[in-house]
Write an enzyme that holds these catalytic residues in place. Structure first.
Site, mmCIF file in Angstrom:
data_model
loop_
_atom_site.group_PDB
_atom_site.id
_atom_site.type_symbol
_atom_site.label_atom_id
_atom_site.label_comp_id
_atom_site.label_asym_id
_atom_site.label_seq_id
_atom_site.Cartn_x
_atom_site.Cartn_y
_atom_site.Cartn_z
ATOM 1 N N ALA A 62 77.700 76.362 68.258
ATOM 2 C CA ALA A 62 76.703 75.210 68.206
ATOM 3 C C ALA A 62 77.005 74.563 66.845
ATOM 4 O O ALA A 62 77.374 75.391 66.029
ATOM 5 C CB ALA A 62 75.515 75.659 68.700
ATOM 6 N N GLY A 101 78.181 79.302 70.969
ATOM 7 C CA GLY A 101 78.060 78.161 72.143
ATOM 8 C C GLY A 101 79.778 78.285 72.588
ATOM 9 O O GLY A 101 80.118 77.651 73.737
ATOM 10 N N GLU A 104 80.326 80.447 75.168
ATOM 11 C CA GLU A 104 79.534 80.151 76.124
ATOM 12 C C GLU A 104 80.319 79.223 76.977
ATOM 13 O O GLU A 104 80.183 79.270 78.200
ATOM 14 C CB GLU A 104 78.302 79.884 75.629
ATOM 15 C CG GLU A 104 77.475 81.119 75.081
ATOM 16 C CD GLU A 104 76.175 80.695 74.926
ATOM 17 O OE1 GLU A 104 76.068 80.013 73.845
ATOM 18 O OE2 GLU A 104 75.114 81.254 75.307
ATOM 19 N N GLU A 124 74.983 84.743 67.474
ATOM 20 C CA GLU A 124 73.923 84.044 67.097
ATOM 21 C C GLU A 124 72.762 84.970 66.542
ATOM 22 O O GLU A 124 71.723 84.516 65.760
ATOM 23 C CB GLU A 124 73.180 83.674 68.526
ATOM 24 C CG GLU A 124 73.900 82.306 69.037
ATOM 25 C CD GLU A 124 75.239 82.677 69.741
ATOM 26 O OE1 GLU A 124 75.658 83.996 69.740
ATOM 27 O OE2 GLU A 124 75.676 81.815 70.837
ATOM 28 N N MET A 305 84.194 102.887 41.267
ATOM 29 C CA MET A 305 84.429 101.422 41.405
ATOM 30 C C MET A 305 85.755 100.963 41.320
ATOM 31 O O MET A 305 85.948 100.217 42.300
ATOM 32 C CB MET A 305 83.644 100.908 40.116
ATOM 33 C CG MET A 305 82.936 99.758 40.041
ATOM 34 S SD MET A 305 81.751 99.780 41.464
ATOM 35 C CE MET A 305 81.667 97.816 41.663
ATOM 36 N N VAL A 381 86.354 100.109 33.998
ATOM 37 C CA VAL A 381 86.018 101.352 33.431
ATOM 38 C C VAL A 381 84.478 101.270 32.984
ATOM 39 O O VAL A 381 83.751 100.384 33.157
ATOM 40 C CB VAL A 381 86.691 101.465 31.879
ATOM 41 C CG1 VAL A 381 88.285 101.449 32.226
ATOM 42 C CG2 VAL A 381 86.552 100.487 30.925
ATOM 43 N N GLU A 383 80.715 101.267 31.050
ATOM 44 C CA GLU A 383 80.044 100.170 30.408
ATOM 45 C C GLU A 383 79.903 100.200 28.967
ATOM 46 O O GLU A 383 78.945 100.953 28.299
ATOM 47 C CB GLU A 383 78.926 99.749 30.875
ATOM 48 C CG GLU A 383 78.835 99.428 32.410
ATOM 49 C CD GLU A 383 79.274 97.859 32.529
ATOM 50 O OE1 GLU A 383 79.684 97.151 31.494
ATOM 51 O OE2 GLU A 383 79.401 97.433 33.630
ATOM 52 N N SER A 410 79.110 94.979 34.588
ATOM 53 C CA SER A 410 77.795 94.703 35.488
ATOM 54 C C SER A 410 77.004 93.841 34.170
ATOM 55 O O SER A 410 75.897 93.493 34.670
ATOM 56 C CB SER A 410 77.141 95.786 35.616
ATOM 57 O OG SER A 410 77.856 96.680 36.441
ATOM 58 N N ASN A 481 71.427 91.695 38.236
ATOM 59 C CA ASN A 481 70.885 92.630 37.522
ATOM 60 C C ASN A 481 69.879 92.148 36.531
ATOM 61 O O ASN A 481 68.924 92.938 36.247
ATOM 62 C CB ASN A 481 72.122 93.570 36.848
ATOM 63 C CG ASN A 481 72.834 94.384 37.880
ATOM 64 O OD1 ASN A 481 72.276 94.794 38.681
ATOM 65 N ND2 ASN A 481 73.829 94.970 37.380
HETATM 66 C C1 3H9 Z 1 74.971 78.833 68.660
HETATM 67 O O1 3H9 Z 1 76.264 78.856 68.999
HETATM 68 C C2 3H9 Z 1 74.153 78.921 69.714
HETATM 69 C C3 3H9 Z 1 74.417 78.728 70.980
HETATM 70 O O2 3H9 Z 1 74.388 80.037 71.583
HETATM 71 C C4 3H9 Z 1 73.532 78.000 71.993
HETATM 72 C C5 3H9 Z 1 73.461 76.372 71.955
HETATM 73 C C6 3H9 Z 1 72.411 75.749 72.707
HETATM 74 N N1 3H9 Z 1 78.327 74.627 62.724
HETATM 75 O O3 3H9 Z 1 82.887 79.889 57.237
HETATM 76 P P1 3H9 Z 1 83.860 78.776 56.759
HETATM 77 C C7 3H9 Z 1 81.386 75.095 58.631
HETATM 78 S S1 3H9 Z 1 74.817 79.320 67.098
HETATM 79 C C8 3H9 Z 1 78.560 73.871 61.713
HETATM 80 O O4 3H9 Z 1 83.833 78.869 55.370
HETATM 81 P P2 3H9 Z 1 86.032 80.433 57.944
HETATM 82 C C9 3H9 Z 1 80.847 75.767 57.324
HETATM 83 O O5 3H9 Z 1 79.804 75.502 57.196
HETATM 84 C C10 3H9 Z 1 76.427 79.305 66.456
HETATM 85 N N2 3H9 Z 1 79.166 73.938 60.581
HETATM 86 O O6 3H9 Z 1 85.148 79.048 57.625
HETATM 87 C C11 3H9 Z 1 82.132 75.396 56.334
HETATM 88 O O7 3H9 Z 1 81.619 74.155 55.883
HETATM 89 P P3 3H9 Z 1 81.971 73.805 54.307
HETATM 90 C C12 3H9 Z 1 77.048 80.341 66.500
HETATM 91 C C13 3H9 Z 1 79.935 75.222 60.769
HETATM 92 O O8 3H9 Z 1 87.568 80.126 58.468
HETATM 93 C C14 3H9 Z 1 83.182 75.312 57.278
HETATM 94 O O9 3H9 Z 1 82.706 75.150 58.804
HETATM 95 N N3 3H9 Z 1 78.477 80.452 66.006
HETATM 96 C C15 3H9 Z 1 79.713 76.078 61.815
HETATM 97 O O10 3H9 Z 1 85.891 81.469 56.777
HETATM 98 C C16 3H9 Z 1 84.173 76.396 57.355
HETATM 99 O O11 3H9 Z 1 83.440 77.749 57.379
HETATM 100 C C17 3H9 Z 1 78.337 80.871 64.567
HETATM 101 O O12 3H9 Z 1 77.524 81.475 64.081
HETATM 102 C C18 3H9 Z 1 78.897 75.965 62.902
HETATM 103 N N4 3H9 Z 1 78.837 76.606 64.090
HETATM 104 O O13 3H9 Z 1 85.155 81.111 59.192
HETATM 105 C C19 3H9 Z 1 79.802 81.070 63.878
HETATM 106 N N5 3H9 Z 1 80.626 77.322 61.619
HETATM 107 O O14 3H9 Z 1 83.530 73.722 54.405
HETATM 108 C C20 3H9 Z 1 79.592 80.612 62.599
HETATM 109 C C21 3H9 Z 1 81.209 76.964 60.454
HETATM 110 O O15 3H9 Z 1 81.297 72.364 54.385
HETATM 111 N N6 3H9 Z 1 80.847 80.325 61.862
HETATM 112 N N7 3H9 Z 1 80.980 75.730 59.910
HETATM 113 O O16 3H9 Z 1 81.327 74.634 53.592
HETATM 114 C C22 3H9 Z 1 81.482 81.288 61.457
HETATM 115 O O17 3H9 Z 1 81.532 82.454 61.662
HETATM 116 C C23 3H9 Z 1 82.707 80.842 60.515
HETATM 117 O O18 3H9 Z 1 82.626 79.667 60.174
HETATM 118 C C24 3H9 Z 1 84.186 80.923 61.297
HETATM 119 C C25 3H9 Z 1 85.271 80.416 60.431
HETATM 120 C C26 3H9 Z 1 84.484 82.531 61.608
HETATM 121 C C27 3H9 Z 1 84.247 80.095 62.594
#
Ligand code: 3H9
Length: 702
Positions: A62, A101, A104, A124, A305, A381, A383, A410, A481
């Site tokens: 979503a 979503g 889903e 979620e 570390m 190394v 501190e 640190s 810290n």
């Molecule tokens: C849901 O789905 C509820 C449903 O069950 C029910 C509905 C009724 N929305 O992480 P990144 C943006 S809850 C909006 O750096 P990566 C993020 O802010 C949702 N924006 O990339 C960033 O923006 P910016 C369940 C989103 O390649 C940019 O995309 N889903 C969303 O390292 C790049 O993101 C999740 O919780 C979003 N859903 O990783 C998944 N996701 O460039 C959440 C990302 O402006 N997302 N953005 O900073 C992730 O886990 C990672 O973003 C993903 C990509 C693995 C997809």
């Protein structure tokens, strides 16, 4: 139809393409586009429809930016109904991450195929939510209850091949071009007369769930949920999937999803989601700042570390040279790395092959000439500023021009370290947290002269090795810290006032901290703080300051490593136990200082320990050490296990009201003296204006 979701017919296969960068999240436009596309497909010559995505990933969930805003039709369940009830067979073609979503949506399709590199997941819970578009009802119908509960309650991704094994996916596409492979798969399904598989038509066999299963699951999850309610509601949904027909289960899921969506815990966790991503962005650096290539790394110092840091790079395929002063220390360092990988392998989290590959990437040396060509050096190394300066002078004369020279210090002054080289622009701080291969946080410390491309590269490489990066300017202890000082101090002061160690720790653990500060002191070693305090001449000479920690060290109780500290420890299990000897010592000290011991409430424990964090955070913001309040929250959640469900210390302060924080600090100042309690000017000002840190930050950024 919009550009965001397109539909075309190729032969007898309709193709829906979602193209909404960066992650194809289910914004209103995407939902509407999907609905329009599937509606169009009902009336054309297609026999089947493939749903695929452009860009780096399938739908990642979503659109979180829409949460908390007014509803905009169509809502996701309506779109899913249209897909599931389609008269044309629908196949989801998954690459990248089908999350939340997004997954889903795929579960509402009749078949799911994916590249082997893809992942599916319902994360979620990490946002304080549950899957709200049928995920809790459809997943157990495919994979069984136990797998579904583990997957949804942990929020962890499942690799495509595993998802195929448990029935969540129907096929893995070997073809390099997913769309070509998915179309061939759809054709094959049509030609073989495959049925329209609607997951809603399946049911979960109640006999597959042992009696007491859900009760047990609730208990286990509560123990690790640190006060969060989402895991409990997830169990309720899966129970509903077993006990209720599909439509009733969906209603139950919706009701609980809405409850969570409105909870303070989810608001806090969503704040952290965006804070984490924001923290990696350096305000005054353009997005297109060039970066340097990092294809090889050297680590100076093979202790715990250094070894942990070396593993971070080997884990992502980057070769590392570990440098030690002599062969014996080197072999010890390499041995610890081997042991750590072995433990991971024995836990089943790493295959033997993978372990061998990673170990092969780590070599050792005792000669700086061997690191002349590396792209990045990280000094790790102990501190001691003089030692660090010596090392940097040596790096300066041995390393190639353009190599990034980083220190894992640190506390020490990164600018003083940089000044020991002829290239301070190439010097930066990379402050890892212990154990470095596990802890997510990386504080990137910007020296006075650190070059833009060095900072941009450090942020990029930090992300590559799986860290959450936050930028700090140079000061004693940087963001994390430096703030910790008052927190640790008050935890000990509370003992003088009449608390037991377990009372302090438990009150903070009930708040959601992973571990109380006194137990944490025992884990880190009380002698470490003791030695550090002796080196800090600027500390007040009040004998009450850190009195308990000092007394325990004098008694030979260094913490877990000596079997006792604030607690005594079971030698077998390492379980902490209260120690009457400590209680007696505390009482005697209180008598000596003529402190009248009293009952202390949880509320006071929270205020005494957390308000110094917030107060110091306010100073750090005003001095420009941290870029934003949300960066401080990121540091605390990922580096100090502050509960994400409380959003980090600055967010927490905003929720309870800065006027309240300010008033309490003034009260503590009157009670305990201005040496310890002095409200930060920024806090005082914002409290007076009735503002939050977030509002202050927004106003500053126009
Ligand atoms: C849901 O789905 C509820 C449903 O069950 C029910 C509905 C009724 N929305 O992480 P990144 C943006 S809850 C909006 O750096 P990566 C993020 O802010 C949702 N924006 O990339 C960033 O923006 P910016 C369940 C989103 O390649 C940019 O995309 N889903 C969303 O390292 C790049 O993101 C999740 O919780 C979003 N859903 O990783 C998944 N996701 O460039 C959440 C990302 O402006 N997302 N953005 O900073 C992730 O886990 C990672 O973003 C993903 C990509 C693995 C997809």
């Amino acid at each position: 139809m919009s550009d965001i979701v397109t539909y075309e017919l190729q032969g007898n296969i309709g193709i829906i393409r979602v193209n909404s960068p960066p992650v194809n999240a289910l914004s209103q436009a995407v939902r509407q586009g999907l609905l329009d596309a599937i509606t169009t497909a009902q009336a054309d010559a297609s026999d089947a429809v493939v749903l695929s995505c452009e860009g780096r990933t399938f739908i990642a969930g979503a659109d979180i930016t829409e949460f908390g805003k007014p509803r905009r039709e169509p809502m996701l369940p309506q779109v899913l109904d249209a897909l599931e009830n389609s008269s044309k067979l629908v196949v989801a073609a998954i690459h990248g991450t089908a999350f939340g979503g997004g997954f889903e949506v795929s579960l509402a399709c009749h078949y799911r195929c994916a590249l082997a590199s893809a992942q599916v997941g319902l994360p979620e819970v990490k946002l304080g939510l549950l899957p709200g578009a049928g995920g809790t009802q459809r997943t157990p119908r495919l994979s069984g209850v136990k797998f579904a509960l583990d997957m949804i309650a942990s929020g962890n991704p499942v690799a495509a091949v595993r998802a195929r094994e448990v029935g969540l996916l129907d096929a893995i596409i070997e073809d390099k071009d997913l769309l070509v492979g998915a179309m061939a798969y759809a054709k094959q399904l049509v030609e073989s007369g495959a049925p329209m598989k609607r997951i809603r038509d399946l049911s979960v066999d109640p006999q597959s769930v042992e009696p007491g299963f859900f009760e047990e699951a609730r208990k286990k999850l509560a123990a690790r949920a640190r006060g969060q309610i989402a895991p409990d509601r997830i169990v309720s949904c899966i129970e509903a999937a077993v006990a209720m027909p599909m439509d009733e289960g969906l209603l139950r899921e919706r009701e609980l999803f809405i409850e969570l969506m409105q909870s303070p815990e989810s608001a806090a966790m969503r704040h952290i989601f965006f804070a984490e991503r924001q923290a990696a962005k350096i305000k005054d650096l353009p997005k297109d700042t060039p970066t340097r290539n990092i294809n090889s790394v050297a680590i100076i110092g093979g202790g715990t570390m250094g070894g942990g840091i070396a593993m971070c790079f080997a884990n992502v395929g980057i070769p590392v040279v570990l440098v030690e002063i002599d062969d014996e220390s080197l072999q010890r360092g390499l041995g610890i790395i081997r042991k750590n990988y072995n433990i991971t392998m024995q836990k089943g989290k790493l295959t033997e092959d993978k372990m061998a590959q990673r170990l092969a990437l780590i070599s050792g040396s005792t000669d700086y000439a061997d690191i002349a060509e590396v792209d990045l050096v990280i000094e790790a190394v102990f501190e001691n500023l003089e030692l660090k300066k010596e090392i940097f002078a040596k790096l300066d004369s041995n390393c190639k021009p353009g190599a990034i020279l980083a220190t894992n210090t640190s506390y020490q002054d990164v600018d003083a370290i940089a000044a020991a080289t002829s290239r301070p622009q190439d010097v930066v701080g990379m402050h890892f947290f212990s154990p470095a291969n596990v802890m997510r946080l990386l504080e990137v410390v910007r020296g006075e002269k650190s070059a833009d491309d060095v900072l941009a590269t450090t942020m990029r490489i930090g992300k590559k090795i799986g860290k959450v990066c936050a930028l700090s300017r140079v000061c004693y202890g940087f963001i994390g810290n430096r703030m910790l000082g008052g927190y640790a101090r008050e935890a000990q002061m509370l003992l003088l006032d009449g608390c037991t160690p377990q009372q302090v720790d438990s009150a903070l653990e009930r708040f959601g901290m992973a571990m109380g500060p006194l137990a944490m002191g025992d884990l880190a070693g009380l002698d470490v703080g003791y030695k550090a305090r002796q080196a800090r001449k600027e500390l007040t000479d009040d004998p009450k300051l850190f009195r308990m920690g000092t007394r325990l060290v004098e008694m030979g109780r260094y913490g877990q490593k000596t079997g006792s500290g604030f607690y005594k420890y079971d030698p077998e299990t390492r379980r902490r136990m209260p120690d009457p000897e400590v209680d007696t010592m505390i009482r005697r000290e209180a008598e000596k200082f003529e402190v009248q011991q009293r009952e202390v409430s949880d509320e006071e424990i929270h205020a005494r320990c957390f308000f110094p964090l917030i107060n110091e955070g306010a100073r750090i913001l005003e001095e420009g050490i941290a870029q934003r309040p949300s960066d401080i929250d990121t540091v605390y959640v990922f580096g100090y296990a502050f509960p994400a469900a409380k959003g980090g210390p600055m967010y927490y302060a905003d929720q309870i009201g800065l006027d309240r924080v300010y008033a309490s600090i003034c009260e503590f100042r009157d009670r305990y003296g201005a040496d310890y309690w002095q409200p930060a000017p920024l806090l005082e000002r914002l409290a007076g204006e009735g503002k939050t840190f977030a509002q202050w930050d927004a106003e500053r950024n126009g």
